[in-house]
Design a protein around this motif. Structure first.
Motif, PDB file in Angstrom:
ATOM      1  N   ARG A 168      27.389  14.445  -5.928  1.00 29.28           N
ATOM      2  CA  ARG A 168      27.684  13.617  -4.755  1.00 29.28           C
ATOM      3  C   ARG A 168      26.497  13.586  -3.794  1.00 29.28           C
ATOM      4  O   ARG A 168      26.174  12.552  -3.212  1.00 29.28           O
ATOM      5  CB  ARG A 168      28.895  14.201  -4.003  1.00 29.28           C
ATOM      6  N   GLU A 169      25.832  14.728  -3.642  1.00 29.25           N
ATOM      7  CA  GLU A 169      24.723  14.787  -2.686  1.00 29.25           C
ATOM      8  C   GLU A 169      23.593  13.881  -3.114  1.00 29.25           C
ATOM      9  O   GLU A 169      23.041  13.124  -2.304  1.00 29.25           O
ATOM     10  CB  GLU A 169      24.197  16.224  -2.551  1.00 29.25           C
ATOM     11  N   VAL A 171      23.637  11.347  -5.273  1.00 26.31           N
ATOM     12  CA  VAL A 171      24.018   9.928  -5.278  1.00 26.31           C
ATOM     13  C   VAL A 171      24.155   9.405  -3.843  1.00 26.31           C
ATOM     14  O   VAL A 171      23.747   8.279  -3.537  1.00 26.31           O
ATOM     15  CB  VAL A 171      25.326   9.707  -6.059  1.00 26.31           C
ATOM     16  N   SER A 172      24.674  10.239  -2.951  1.00 26.77           N
ATOM     17  CA  SER A 172      24.805   9.815  -1.551  1.00 26.77           C
ATOM     18  C   SER A 172      23.436   9.566  -0.934  1.00 26.77           C
ATOM     19  O   SER A 172      23.205   8.544  -0.281  1.00 26.77           O
ATOM     20  CB  SER A 172      25.563  10.901  -0.783  1.00 26.77           C
ATOM     21  N   ALA A 175      21.972   6.507  -2.567  1.00 27.58           N
ATOM     22  CA  ALA A 175      22.647   5.287  -2.127  1.00 27.58           C
ATOM     23  C   ALA A 175      22.172   4.883  -0.740  1.00 27.58           C
ATOM     24  O   ALA A 175      21.878   3.715  -0.476  1.00 27.58           O
ATOM     25  CB  ALA A 175      24.163   5.487  -2.137  1.00 27.58           C
ATOM     26  N   ARG A 176      22.064   5.862   0.150  1.00 29.10           N
ATOM     27  CA  ARG A 176      21.647   5.524   1.527  1.00 29.10           C
ATOM     28  C   ARG A 176      20.212   5.037   1.567  1.00 29.10           C
ATOM     29  O   ARG A 176      19.880   4.070   2.262  1.00 29.10           O
ATOM     30  CB  ARG A 176      21.836   6.733   2.445  1.00 29.10           C
ATOM     31  N   PHE A 178      18.590   3.625  -0.915  1.00 32.92           N
ATOM     32  CA  PHE A 178      18.524   2.319  -1.575  1.00 32.92           C
ATOM     33  C   PHE A 178      19.058   1.222  -0.670  1.00 32.92           C
ATOM     34  O   PHE A 178      18.455   0.157  -0.548  1.00 32.92           O
ATOM     35  CB  PHE A 178      19.300   2.358  -2.894  1.00 32.92           C
ATOM     36  N   PHE A 426      25.513  15.079  13.013  1.00 35.82           N
ATOM     37  CA  PHE A 426      26.305  14.616  11.872  1.00 35.82           C
ATOM     38  C   PHE A 426      27.072  13.346  12.225  1.00 35.82           C
ATOM     39  O   PHE A 426      27.161  12.411  11.411  1.00 35.82           O
ATOM     40  CB  PHE A 426      27.274  15.717  11.426  1.00 35.82           C
ATOM     41  N   CYS A 429      24.787  10.506  12.173  1.00 42.34           N
ATOM     42  CA  CYS A 429      24.454  10.207  10.780  1.00 42.34           C
ATOM     43  C   CYS A 429      25.579   9.391  10.142  1.00 42.34           C
ATOM     44  O   CYS A 429      25.336   8.425   9.422  1.00 42.34           O
ATOM     45  CB  CYS A 429      24.259  11.527  10.039  1.00 42.34           C
ATOM     46  N   ALA A 430      26.822   9.770  10.424  1.00 44.33           N
ATOM     47  CA  ALA A 430      27.961   9.054   9.853  1.00 44.33           C
ATOM     48  C   ALA A 430      28.036   7.625  10.387  1.00 44.33           C
ATOM     49  O   ALA A 430      28.308   6.681   9.645  1.00 44.33           O
ATOM     50  CB  ALA A 430      29.265   9.812  10.162  1.00 44.33           C
ATOM     51  N   ALA A 433      25.345   5.599   8.791  1.00 47.39           N
ATOM     52  CA  ALA A 433      25.685   5.293   7.399  1.00 47.39           C
ATOM     53  C   ALA A 433      26.713   4.174   7.326  1.00 47.39           C
ATOM     54  O   ALA A 433      26.633   3.288   6.463  1.00 47.39           O
ATOM     55  CB  ALA A 433      26.224   6.538   6.698  1.00 47.39           C
ATOM     56  N   VAL A 437      26.178   0.563   5.541  1.00 47.28           N
ATOM     57  CA  VAL A 437      27.026  -0.016   4.493  1.00 47.28           C
ATOM     58  C   VAL A 437      27.376  -1.462   4.839  1.00 47.28           C
ATOM     59  O   VAL A 437      27.293  -2.360   3.999  1.00 47.28           O
ATOM     60  CB  VAL A 437      28.300   0.823   4.306  1.00 47.28           C
ATOM     61  N   PHE A 440      24.396  -3.586   4.330  1.00 44.49           N
ATOM     62  CA  PHE A 440      24.136  -3.782   2.901  1.00 44.49           C
ATOM     63  C   PHE A 440      25.077  -4.842   2.323  1.00 44.49           C
ATOM     64  O   PHE A 440      24.642  -5.746   1.604  1.00 44.49           O
ATOM     65  CB  PHE A 440      24.296  -2.455   2.168  1.00 44.49           C
ATOM     66  N   VAL A 441      26.341  -4.736   2.656  1.00 43.97           N
ATOM     67  CA  VAL A 441      27.312  -5.722   2.154  1.00 43.97           C
ATOM     68  C   VAL A 441      26.958  -7.118   2.675  1.00 43.97           C
ATOM     69  O   VAL A 441      26.956  -8.101   1.934  1.00 43.97           O
ATOM     70  CB  VAL A 441      28.751  -5.332   2.564  1.00 43.97           C
TER      71      VAL A 441
ATOM     72  N   PHE B   8      31.578  13.387   3.518  1.00 45.47           N
ATOM     73  CA  PHE B   8      30.703  12.262   3.853  1.00 45.47           C
ATOM     74  C   PHE B   8      29.991  11.756   2.605  1.00 45.47           C
ATOM     75  O   PHE B   8      29.937  10.550   2.338  1.00 45.47           O
ATOM     76  CB  PHE B   8      29.702  12.722   4.928  1.00 45.47           C
ATOM     77  N   ASP B   9      29.444  12.695   1.821  1.00 44.34           N
ATOM     78  CA  ASP B   9      28.734  12.292   0.605  1.00 44.34           C
ATOM     79  C   ASP B   9      29.676  11.600  -0.366  1.00 44.34           C
ATOM     80  O   ASP B   9      29.308  10.619  -1.034  1.00 44.34           O
ATOM     81  CB  ASP B   9      28.090  13.518  -0.061  1.00 44.34           C
ATOM     82  N   VAL B  12      30.345   8.011   0.901  1.00 39.40           N
ATOM     83  CA  VAL B  12      29.187   7.127   0.710  1.00 39.40           C
ATOM     84  C   VAL B  12      29.039   6.780  -0.770  1.00 39.40           C
ATOM     85  O   VAL B  12      28.801   5.616  -1.135  1.00 39.40           O
ATOM     86  CB  VAL B  12      27.904   7.796   1.252  1.00 39.40           C
ATOM     87  N   THR B  13      29.161   7.797  -1.619  1.00 39.73           N
ATOM     88  CA  THR B  13      29.033   7.568  -3.056  1.00 39.73           C
ATOM     89  C   THR B  13      30.088   6.579  -3.537  1.00 39.73           C
ATOM     90  O   THR B  13      29.781   5.630  -4.269  1.00 39.73           O
ATOM     91  CB  THR B  13      29.187   8.893  -3.816  1.00 39.73           C
TER      92      THR B  13
END
Lengths: 466, 372
Positions: A168-169, A171-172, A175-176, A178, A426, A429-430, A433, A437, A440-441, B8-9, B12-13
């Motif tokens: 998850r870390e 890919v997260s 993803a961010r 990218f 945090f 950061c959320a 993010a 998203v 990006f969409v 959170f991860d 997002v994933t």
């Protein structure tokens, strides 16, 4: 098939996860090599012959790697001269006879990577007898083939040997990165590029001075979003594949050292030049002359990397001056403390870099001088207002430039983050993010369909792909 | 904190993978299952993706998708007032203006900016041609009047984009001065006259360079007031209070259609009420000619009302003007051509020939244009 292409985004990238998910870590290199080969073949599907220079360079590098170490210096010399010679010849042909020679996709990065192999082997930073698979995997590592990041061989070896399993870390993070790069490249860069083309087309007659200023600032923003956006996407793909990406350079937006900005944008070109060129040079030519020579070569190589034309060096004279001042006057190395001084220096640096970035964008770099002289000769027949309104994306420019103006805030955020509680950090950061998203969409559904000749150069000319 | 980070991860994933997979499935299904007609004529930037390989079809599903492009254009127009068409300018208050009419070689924008003009030789030629036409009619004891209908941007210049500034001296203004200097006065420029009536209601279509029913009515009134008192005494003309108009939204007209915004940029159409009494009948309708005859009216002797030959370059204006002129004059012949036809003149024997020409069609007055 650039990283912005829908074919890559919606077909290649999702499908590429499958072999990575089901393969072991030790097979990661092989899987990435296979993906890179597939990507390269697909990119050149319209003109398969274009792949030949890349194949030749890869074959040459593999051959040199396989040779015994009886004459390491000879091997080093061939390993540097041949790829760089091929690169220089190809870049010059593309500059001065573009219709006769289509530039092979990824030749720049493959050439520089081949040089990195030769030097790291010579220095002992890389194992002597790595198999050809490793060499091919490094040379053809597709996320970095277009506009970087410019990985050195030893970096690549370390990253692939310590590749993390898909989690998850990773890919997260991927993803961010990218998504951030994608928004920069398509939503910001493409819009700026369209507006730039509109403003420049008015320059066929003449440009009011304010319009020229707009063109300069847009060219700089364009270069920044293009290079850093592509780098972010490449880093994102690397992270998605479990390979630790290089960190972004905090100096990328630091306009207080303008001679370093271009190298820092294309990460980590400055480290590449430092590691392979300037540091060995300073070791041989000691003292201030050595430092001056190293600084000059650093700026020279950086400018030629972006645009292999002598005229571009003319536009980069202020950067040479900045580099020399930093070397010869220790006072210039320290960032000014006072904010007004920083703002003034930042403004001057921006304008200086804008002139060079405009020269990089235009077909003939010296056209910049023509534009500047024409804009001040009073021949503009219309007001700036007309030009600004006539740009169909004028209403996008305001938010785009606002976002870019936030870049200094983001630049100082790491320092700020150290002073705020982790929970607040945090939360921020959320929030970022979440906004990312949505951006990006929006980019995928609103901006991507507007730019077929930009996101996929099969249907048009490539933009700044060297 | 670690748990929050992990959550959170995960979010997002999931979102990223979800977006990619959703789009992949959507575009792949559109590409391989969607009907061919969903493909637009061209991509957003005008390029065309040709070829029928799976890659081409996939690319078309993304870049040349009719519904996607329509959605983008509609969003741009609704949110930002942007029209992504280099031949269309988005003005204020829902007005769309054309930049260039390639058919008649006329550049609206250049004219608005005062950059369009005839040469002195062309002014001479136009004046001579018009004078010849007037003389031909005069030989047969027929009055002649050229009515120049201004463009939408001339009457509603305040709705042009602000960055263009005020309207400059147009080609029509220069032509008007030139004709007067050369002694030709049998024409009327309706720019100022129509502008006076703007407060009465919308006179033009906002998505097409044409008069609407109300604009045509005031054109009719202005032309009618050009007639001598003796003529007016023999006719019963419509007054504004005699007619009712209604305004309704319809799909965008020619300019909106050209910009792909027919569904978004609606036209504020002003129409003549359906219960308007039409006191005439159509005698002849053939080819480019229609002839109407006024029916008896109680208050006047219709046999004494004059007959007219009205010449238009387009059928649309003819249709709009017909209820007004045909209800006022005895025999009204509508000719959808500005070319002099001696036979029509002899057959119809009008008391006056009135030509209607739009500002963007003034080049038709040049000899050799084939339109006059």
């Amino acid at each position: 098939m650039q990283l912005t292409s829908p074919l890559f985004l919606f077909v290649f990238l999702p499908l590429s996860f499958l072999p990575l998910l089901f393969s072991r870590a030790r097979h990661r290199k092989g899987v990435i090599t296979a993906l890179s080969l597939l990507w390269l073949l697909f990119v050149n599907r319209g003109d398969p012959a274009a792949i030949l220079p890349i194949v030749a360079l890869v074959a040459l590098t593999c051959l040199l790697s396989a040779l015994p170490d009886r004459a390491p210096r000879v091997r080093l010399a061939f390993g540097i001269v041949l790829p760089l010679g091929a690169l220089l010849a190809a870049r010059l042909l593309t500059e001065y006879a573009p219709s006769t020679f289509p530039y092979p996709t990824g030749l720049t990065m493959v050439s520089l990577s081949a040089v990195s192999i030769a030097i790291d082997r010579y220095r002992g930073d890389a194992p002597e007898r790595e198999g050809p698979l490793t060499v091919v995997a490094y040379l053809l590592f597709f996320p970095t083939m277009l506009v970087g990041p410019l990985l050195r061989y030893k970096q690549f070896l370390y990253a692939t040997e310590h590749a993390a399993p898909l989690s998850r870390e990773t890919v997260s993070l991927g993803a961010r990165l990218f998504m951030r790069g994608y928004v920069k490249r398509v939503a910001l860069c493409a819009v700026l590029m369209r507006a730039f083309a509109d403003v420049h087309s008015f320059g066929e007659a003449s440009l009011p001075p304010l319009a020229l200023l707009l063109l300069l600032l847009m060219s700089y923003a364009l270069l920044y979003t293009f290079v850093t956006g592509t780098a972010d996407m490449a880093r994102g793909v690397m992270a998605l594949y479990g390979i630790k990406p290089p960190r972004a350079q905090s100096g990328a937006v630091s306009l207080l050292a303008p001679h370093r900005v271009l190298a820092c944008m294309l990460l980590p070109l400055d480290r590449y030049i430092e590691d392979y060129l300037t540091r060995p040079l300073r070791a041989r030519v000691r003292g201030e002359w050595g430092r001056l020579l190293a600084a000059t070569l650093s700026v020279l190589v950086t400018v030629l990397f972006y645009r292999t034309r002598p005229e571009a060096l003319l536009l980069a004279l202020p950067l040479f001056l900045s580099a020399w001042l930093t070397v010869s006057r220790p006072r210039w190395r320290r960032f000014p403390r006072r904010i007004p001084t920083r703002l003034l220096l930042g403004t001057v640096s921006t304008l200086t870099l804008s002139v060079l970035s405009l020269g990089i964008m235009l077909g003939d770099p010296l056209e910049v001088i023509t534009l500047i002289t024409r804009s001040f000769d009073g021949s503009a027949t219309y007001s700036f207002y007309y030009l600004f309104g006539a740009i169909s994306d004028a209403r996008y420019l305001a938010p785009t430039l606002t976002v870019l103006a936030l870049a200094p805030v983001l630049h100082y955020y790491p320092a700020l983050a150290r002073r705020i509680p982790r929970s607040v950090d945090f939360a921020l950061c959320a929030i970022s993010a979440t906004l990312l998203v949505f951006a990006f969409v929006g980019t995928v559904f609103y901006f991507l369909p507007q730019f077929p000749t930009y996101t996929d150069p099969v249907y048009g000319t490539s933009f700044f792909v060297r | 904190m670690e748990k929050q980070r992990s959550l959170f991860d995960l979010v997002v994933t999931s979102v990223f993978v979800g977006i990619l997979l959703s789009c992949s499935i959507f575009y792949l299904v559109t590409c391989f299952v969607g009907q061919r007609y969903e493909a637009a004529d061209a991509c957003f930037d005008g390029t065309v993706i040709e070829g029928n390989t799976p890659v081409h079809r996939f690319e078309r599903a993304v870049y040349q998708n009719d519904s996607t492009l329509a959605r983008i254009r509609n969003t741009q127009y609704r949110l930002f007032g942007i029209v992504e068409n280099e031949n269309v300018l988005a003005g204020k208050n829902g007005f769309l203006f054309e930049v260039e009419n390639k058919e008649c070689g006329y550049n609206y924008l250049a004219d608005y900016l005062g950059e369009l003009s005839f040469t002195d030789g062309e002014y001479d030629a136009i004046a001579a041609q018009l004078e010849a036409r007037r003389a031909m009619c005069a030989e047969q004891d027929i009055a002649f009047l050229l009515v120049i209908l201004p463009n939408t941007q001339t009457v509603y210049s305040e709705n042009m984009p602000t960055y263009l500034g005020n309207i400059r001296e147009t080609r029509l203004d220069r032509l008007e001065d030139a004709l007067e200097q050369r002694g030709f006065t049998s024409f009327i420029n309706l720019s100022d006259d129509l502008a006076r009536y703007k407060d009465e209601g919308l006179l033009y279509n906002n998505t097409e360079n044409s008069l609407n029913a109300l604009g045509c009515f005031y054109t009719y009134r202005i032309v009618y007031e050009c007639f001598a008192d003796t003529v007016m005494a023999k006719t019963h003309a419509f007054e504004r209070g005699d007619l009712s108009f209604y305004q309704h939204n319809t799909t965008g007209k020619a300019i909106a259609r050209a910009a792909g915004l027919a569904d978004v940029a609606q036209n504020l159409t002003v129409s003549l009420s359906n219960d308007t009494k039409l006191n005439y009948h159509i005698q002849i309708m053939s080819g480019g000619m229609t002839k109407t005859r006024l029916l008896p009216i109680e208050t006047i002797d219709v046999s004494q009302t004059p007959s007219l030959l009205l010449q238009f370059s387009d059928t649309w204006e003819r249709l709009q003007m017909e209820p007004y002129f045909s209800n006022t004059f005895l025999d009204v012949t509508y000719q959808t051509s500005l070319v002099h036809d001696e036979e029509i003149l002899k057959d119809t024997a009008p008391d006056a020939v009135i030509q209607f020409i739009y500002e963007d069609e003034l080049s038709y007055l040049l000899p050799g244009s084939g339109m006059y």
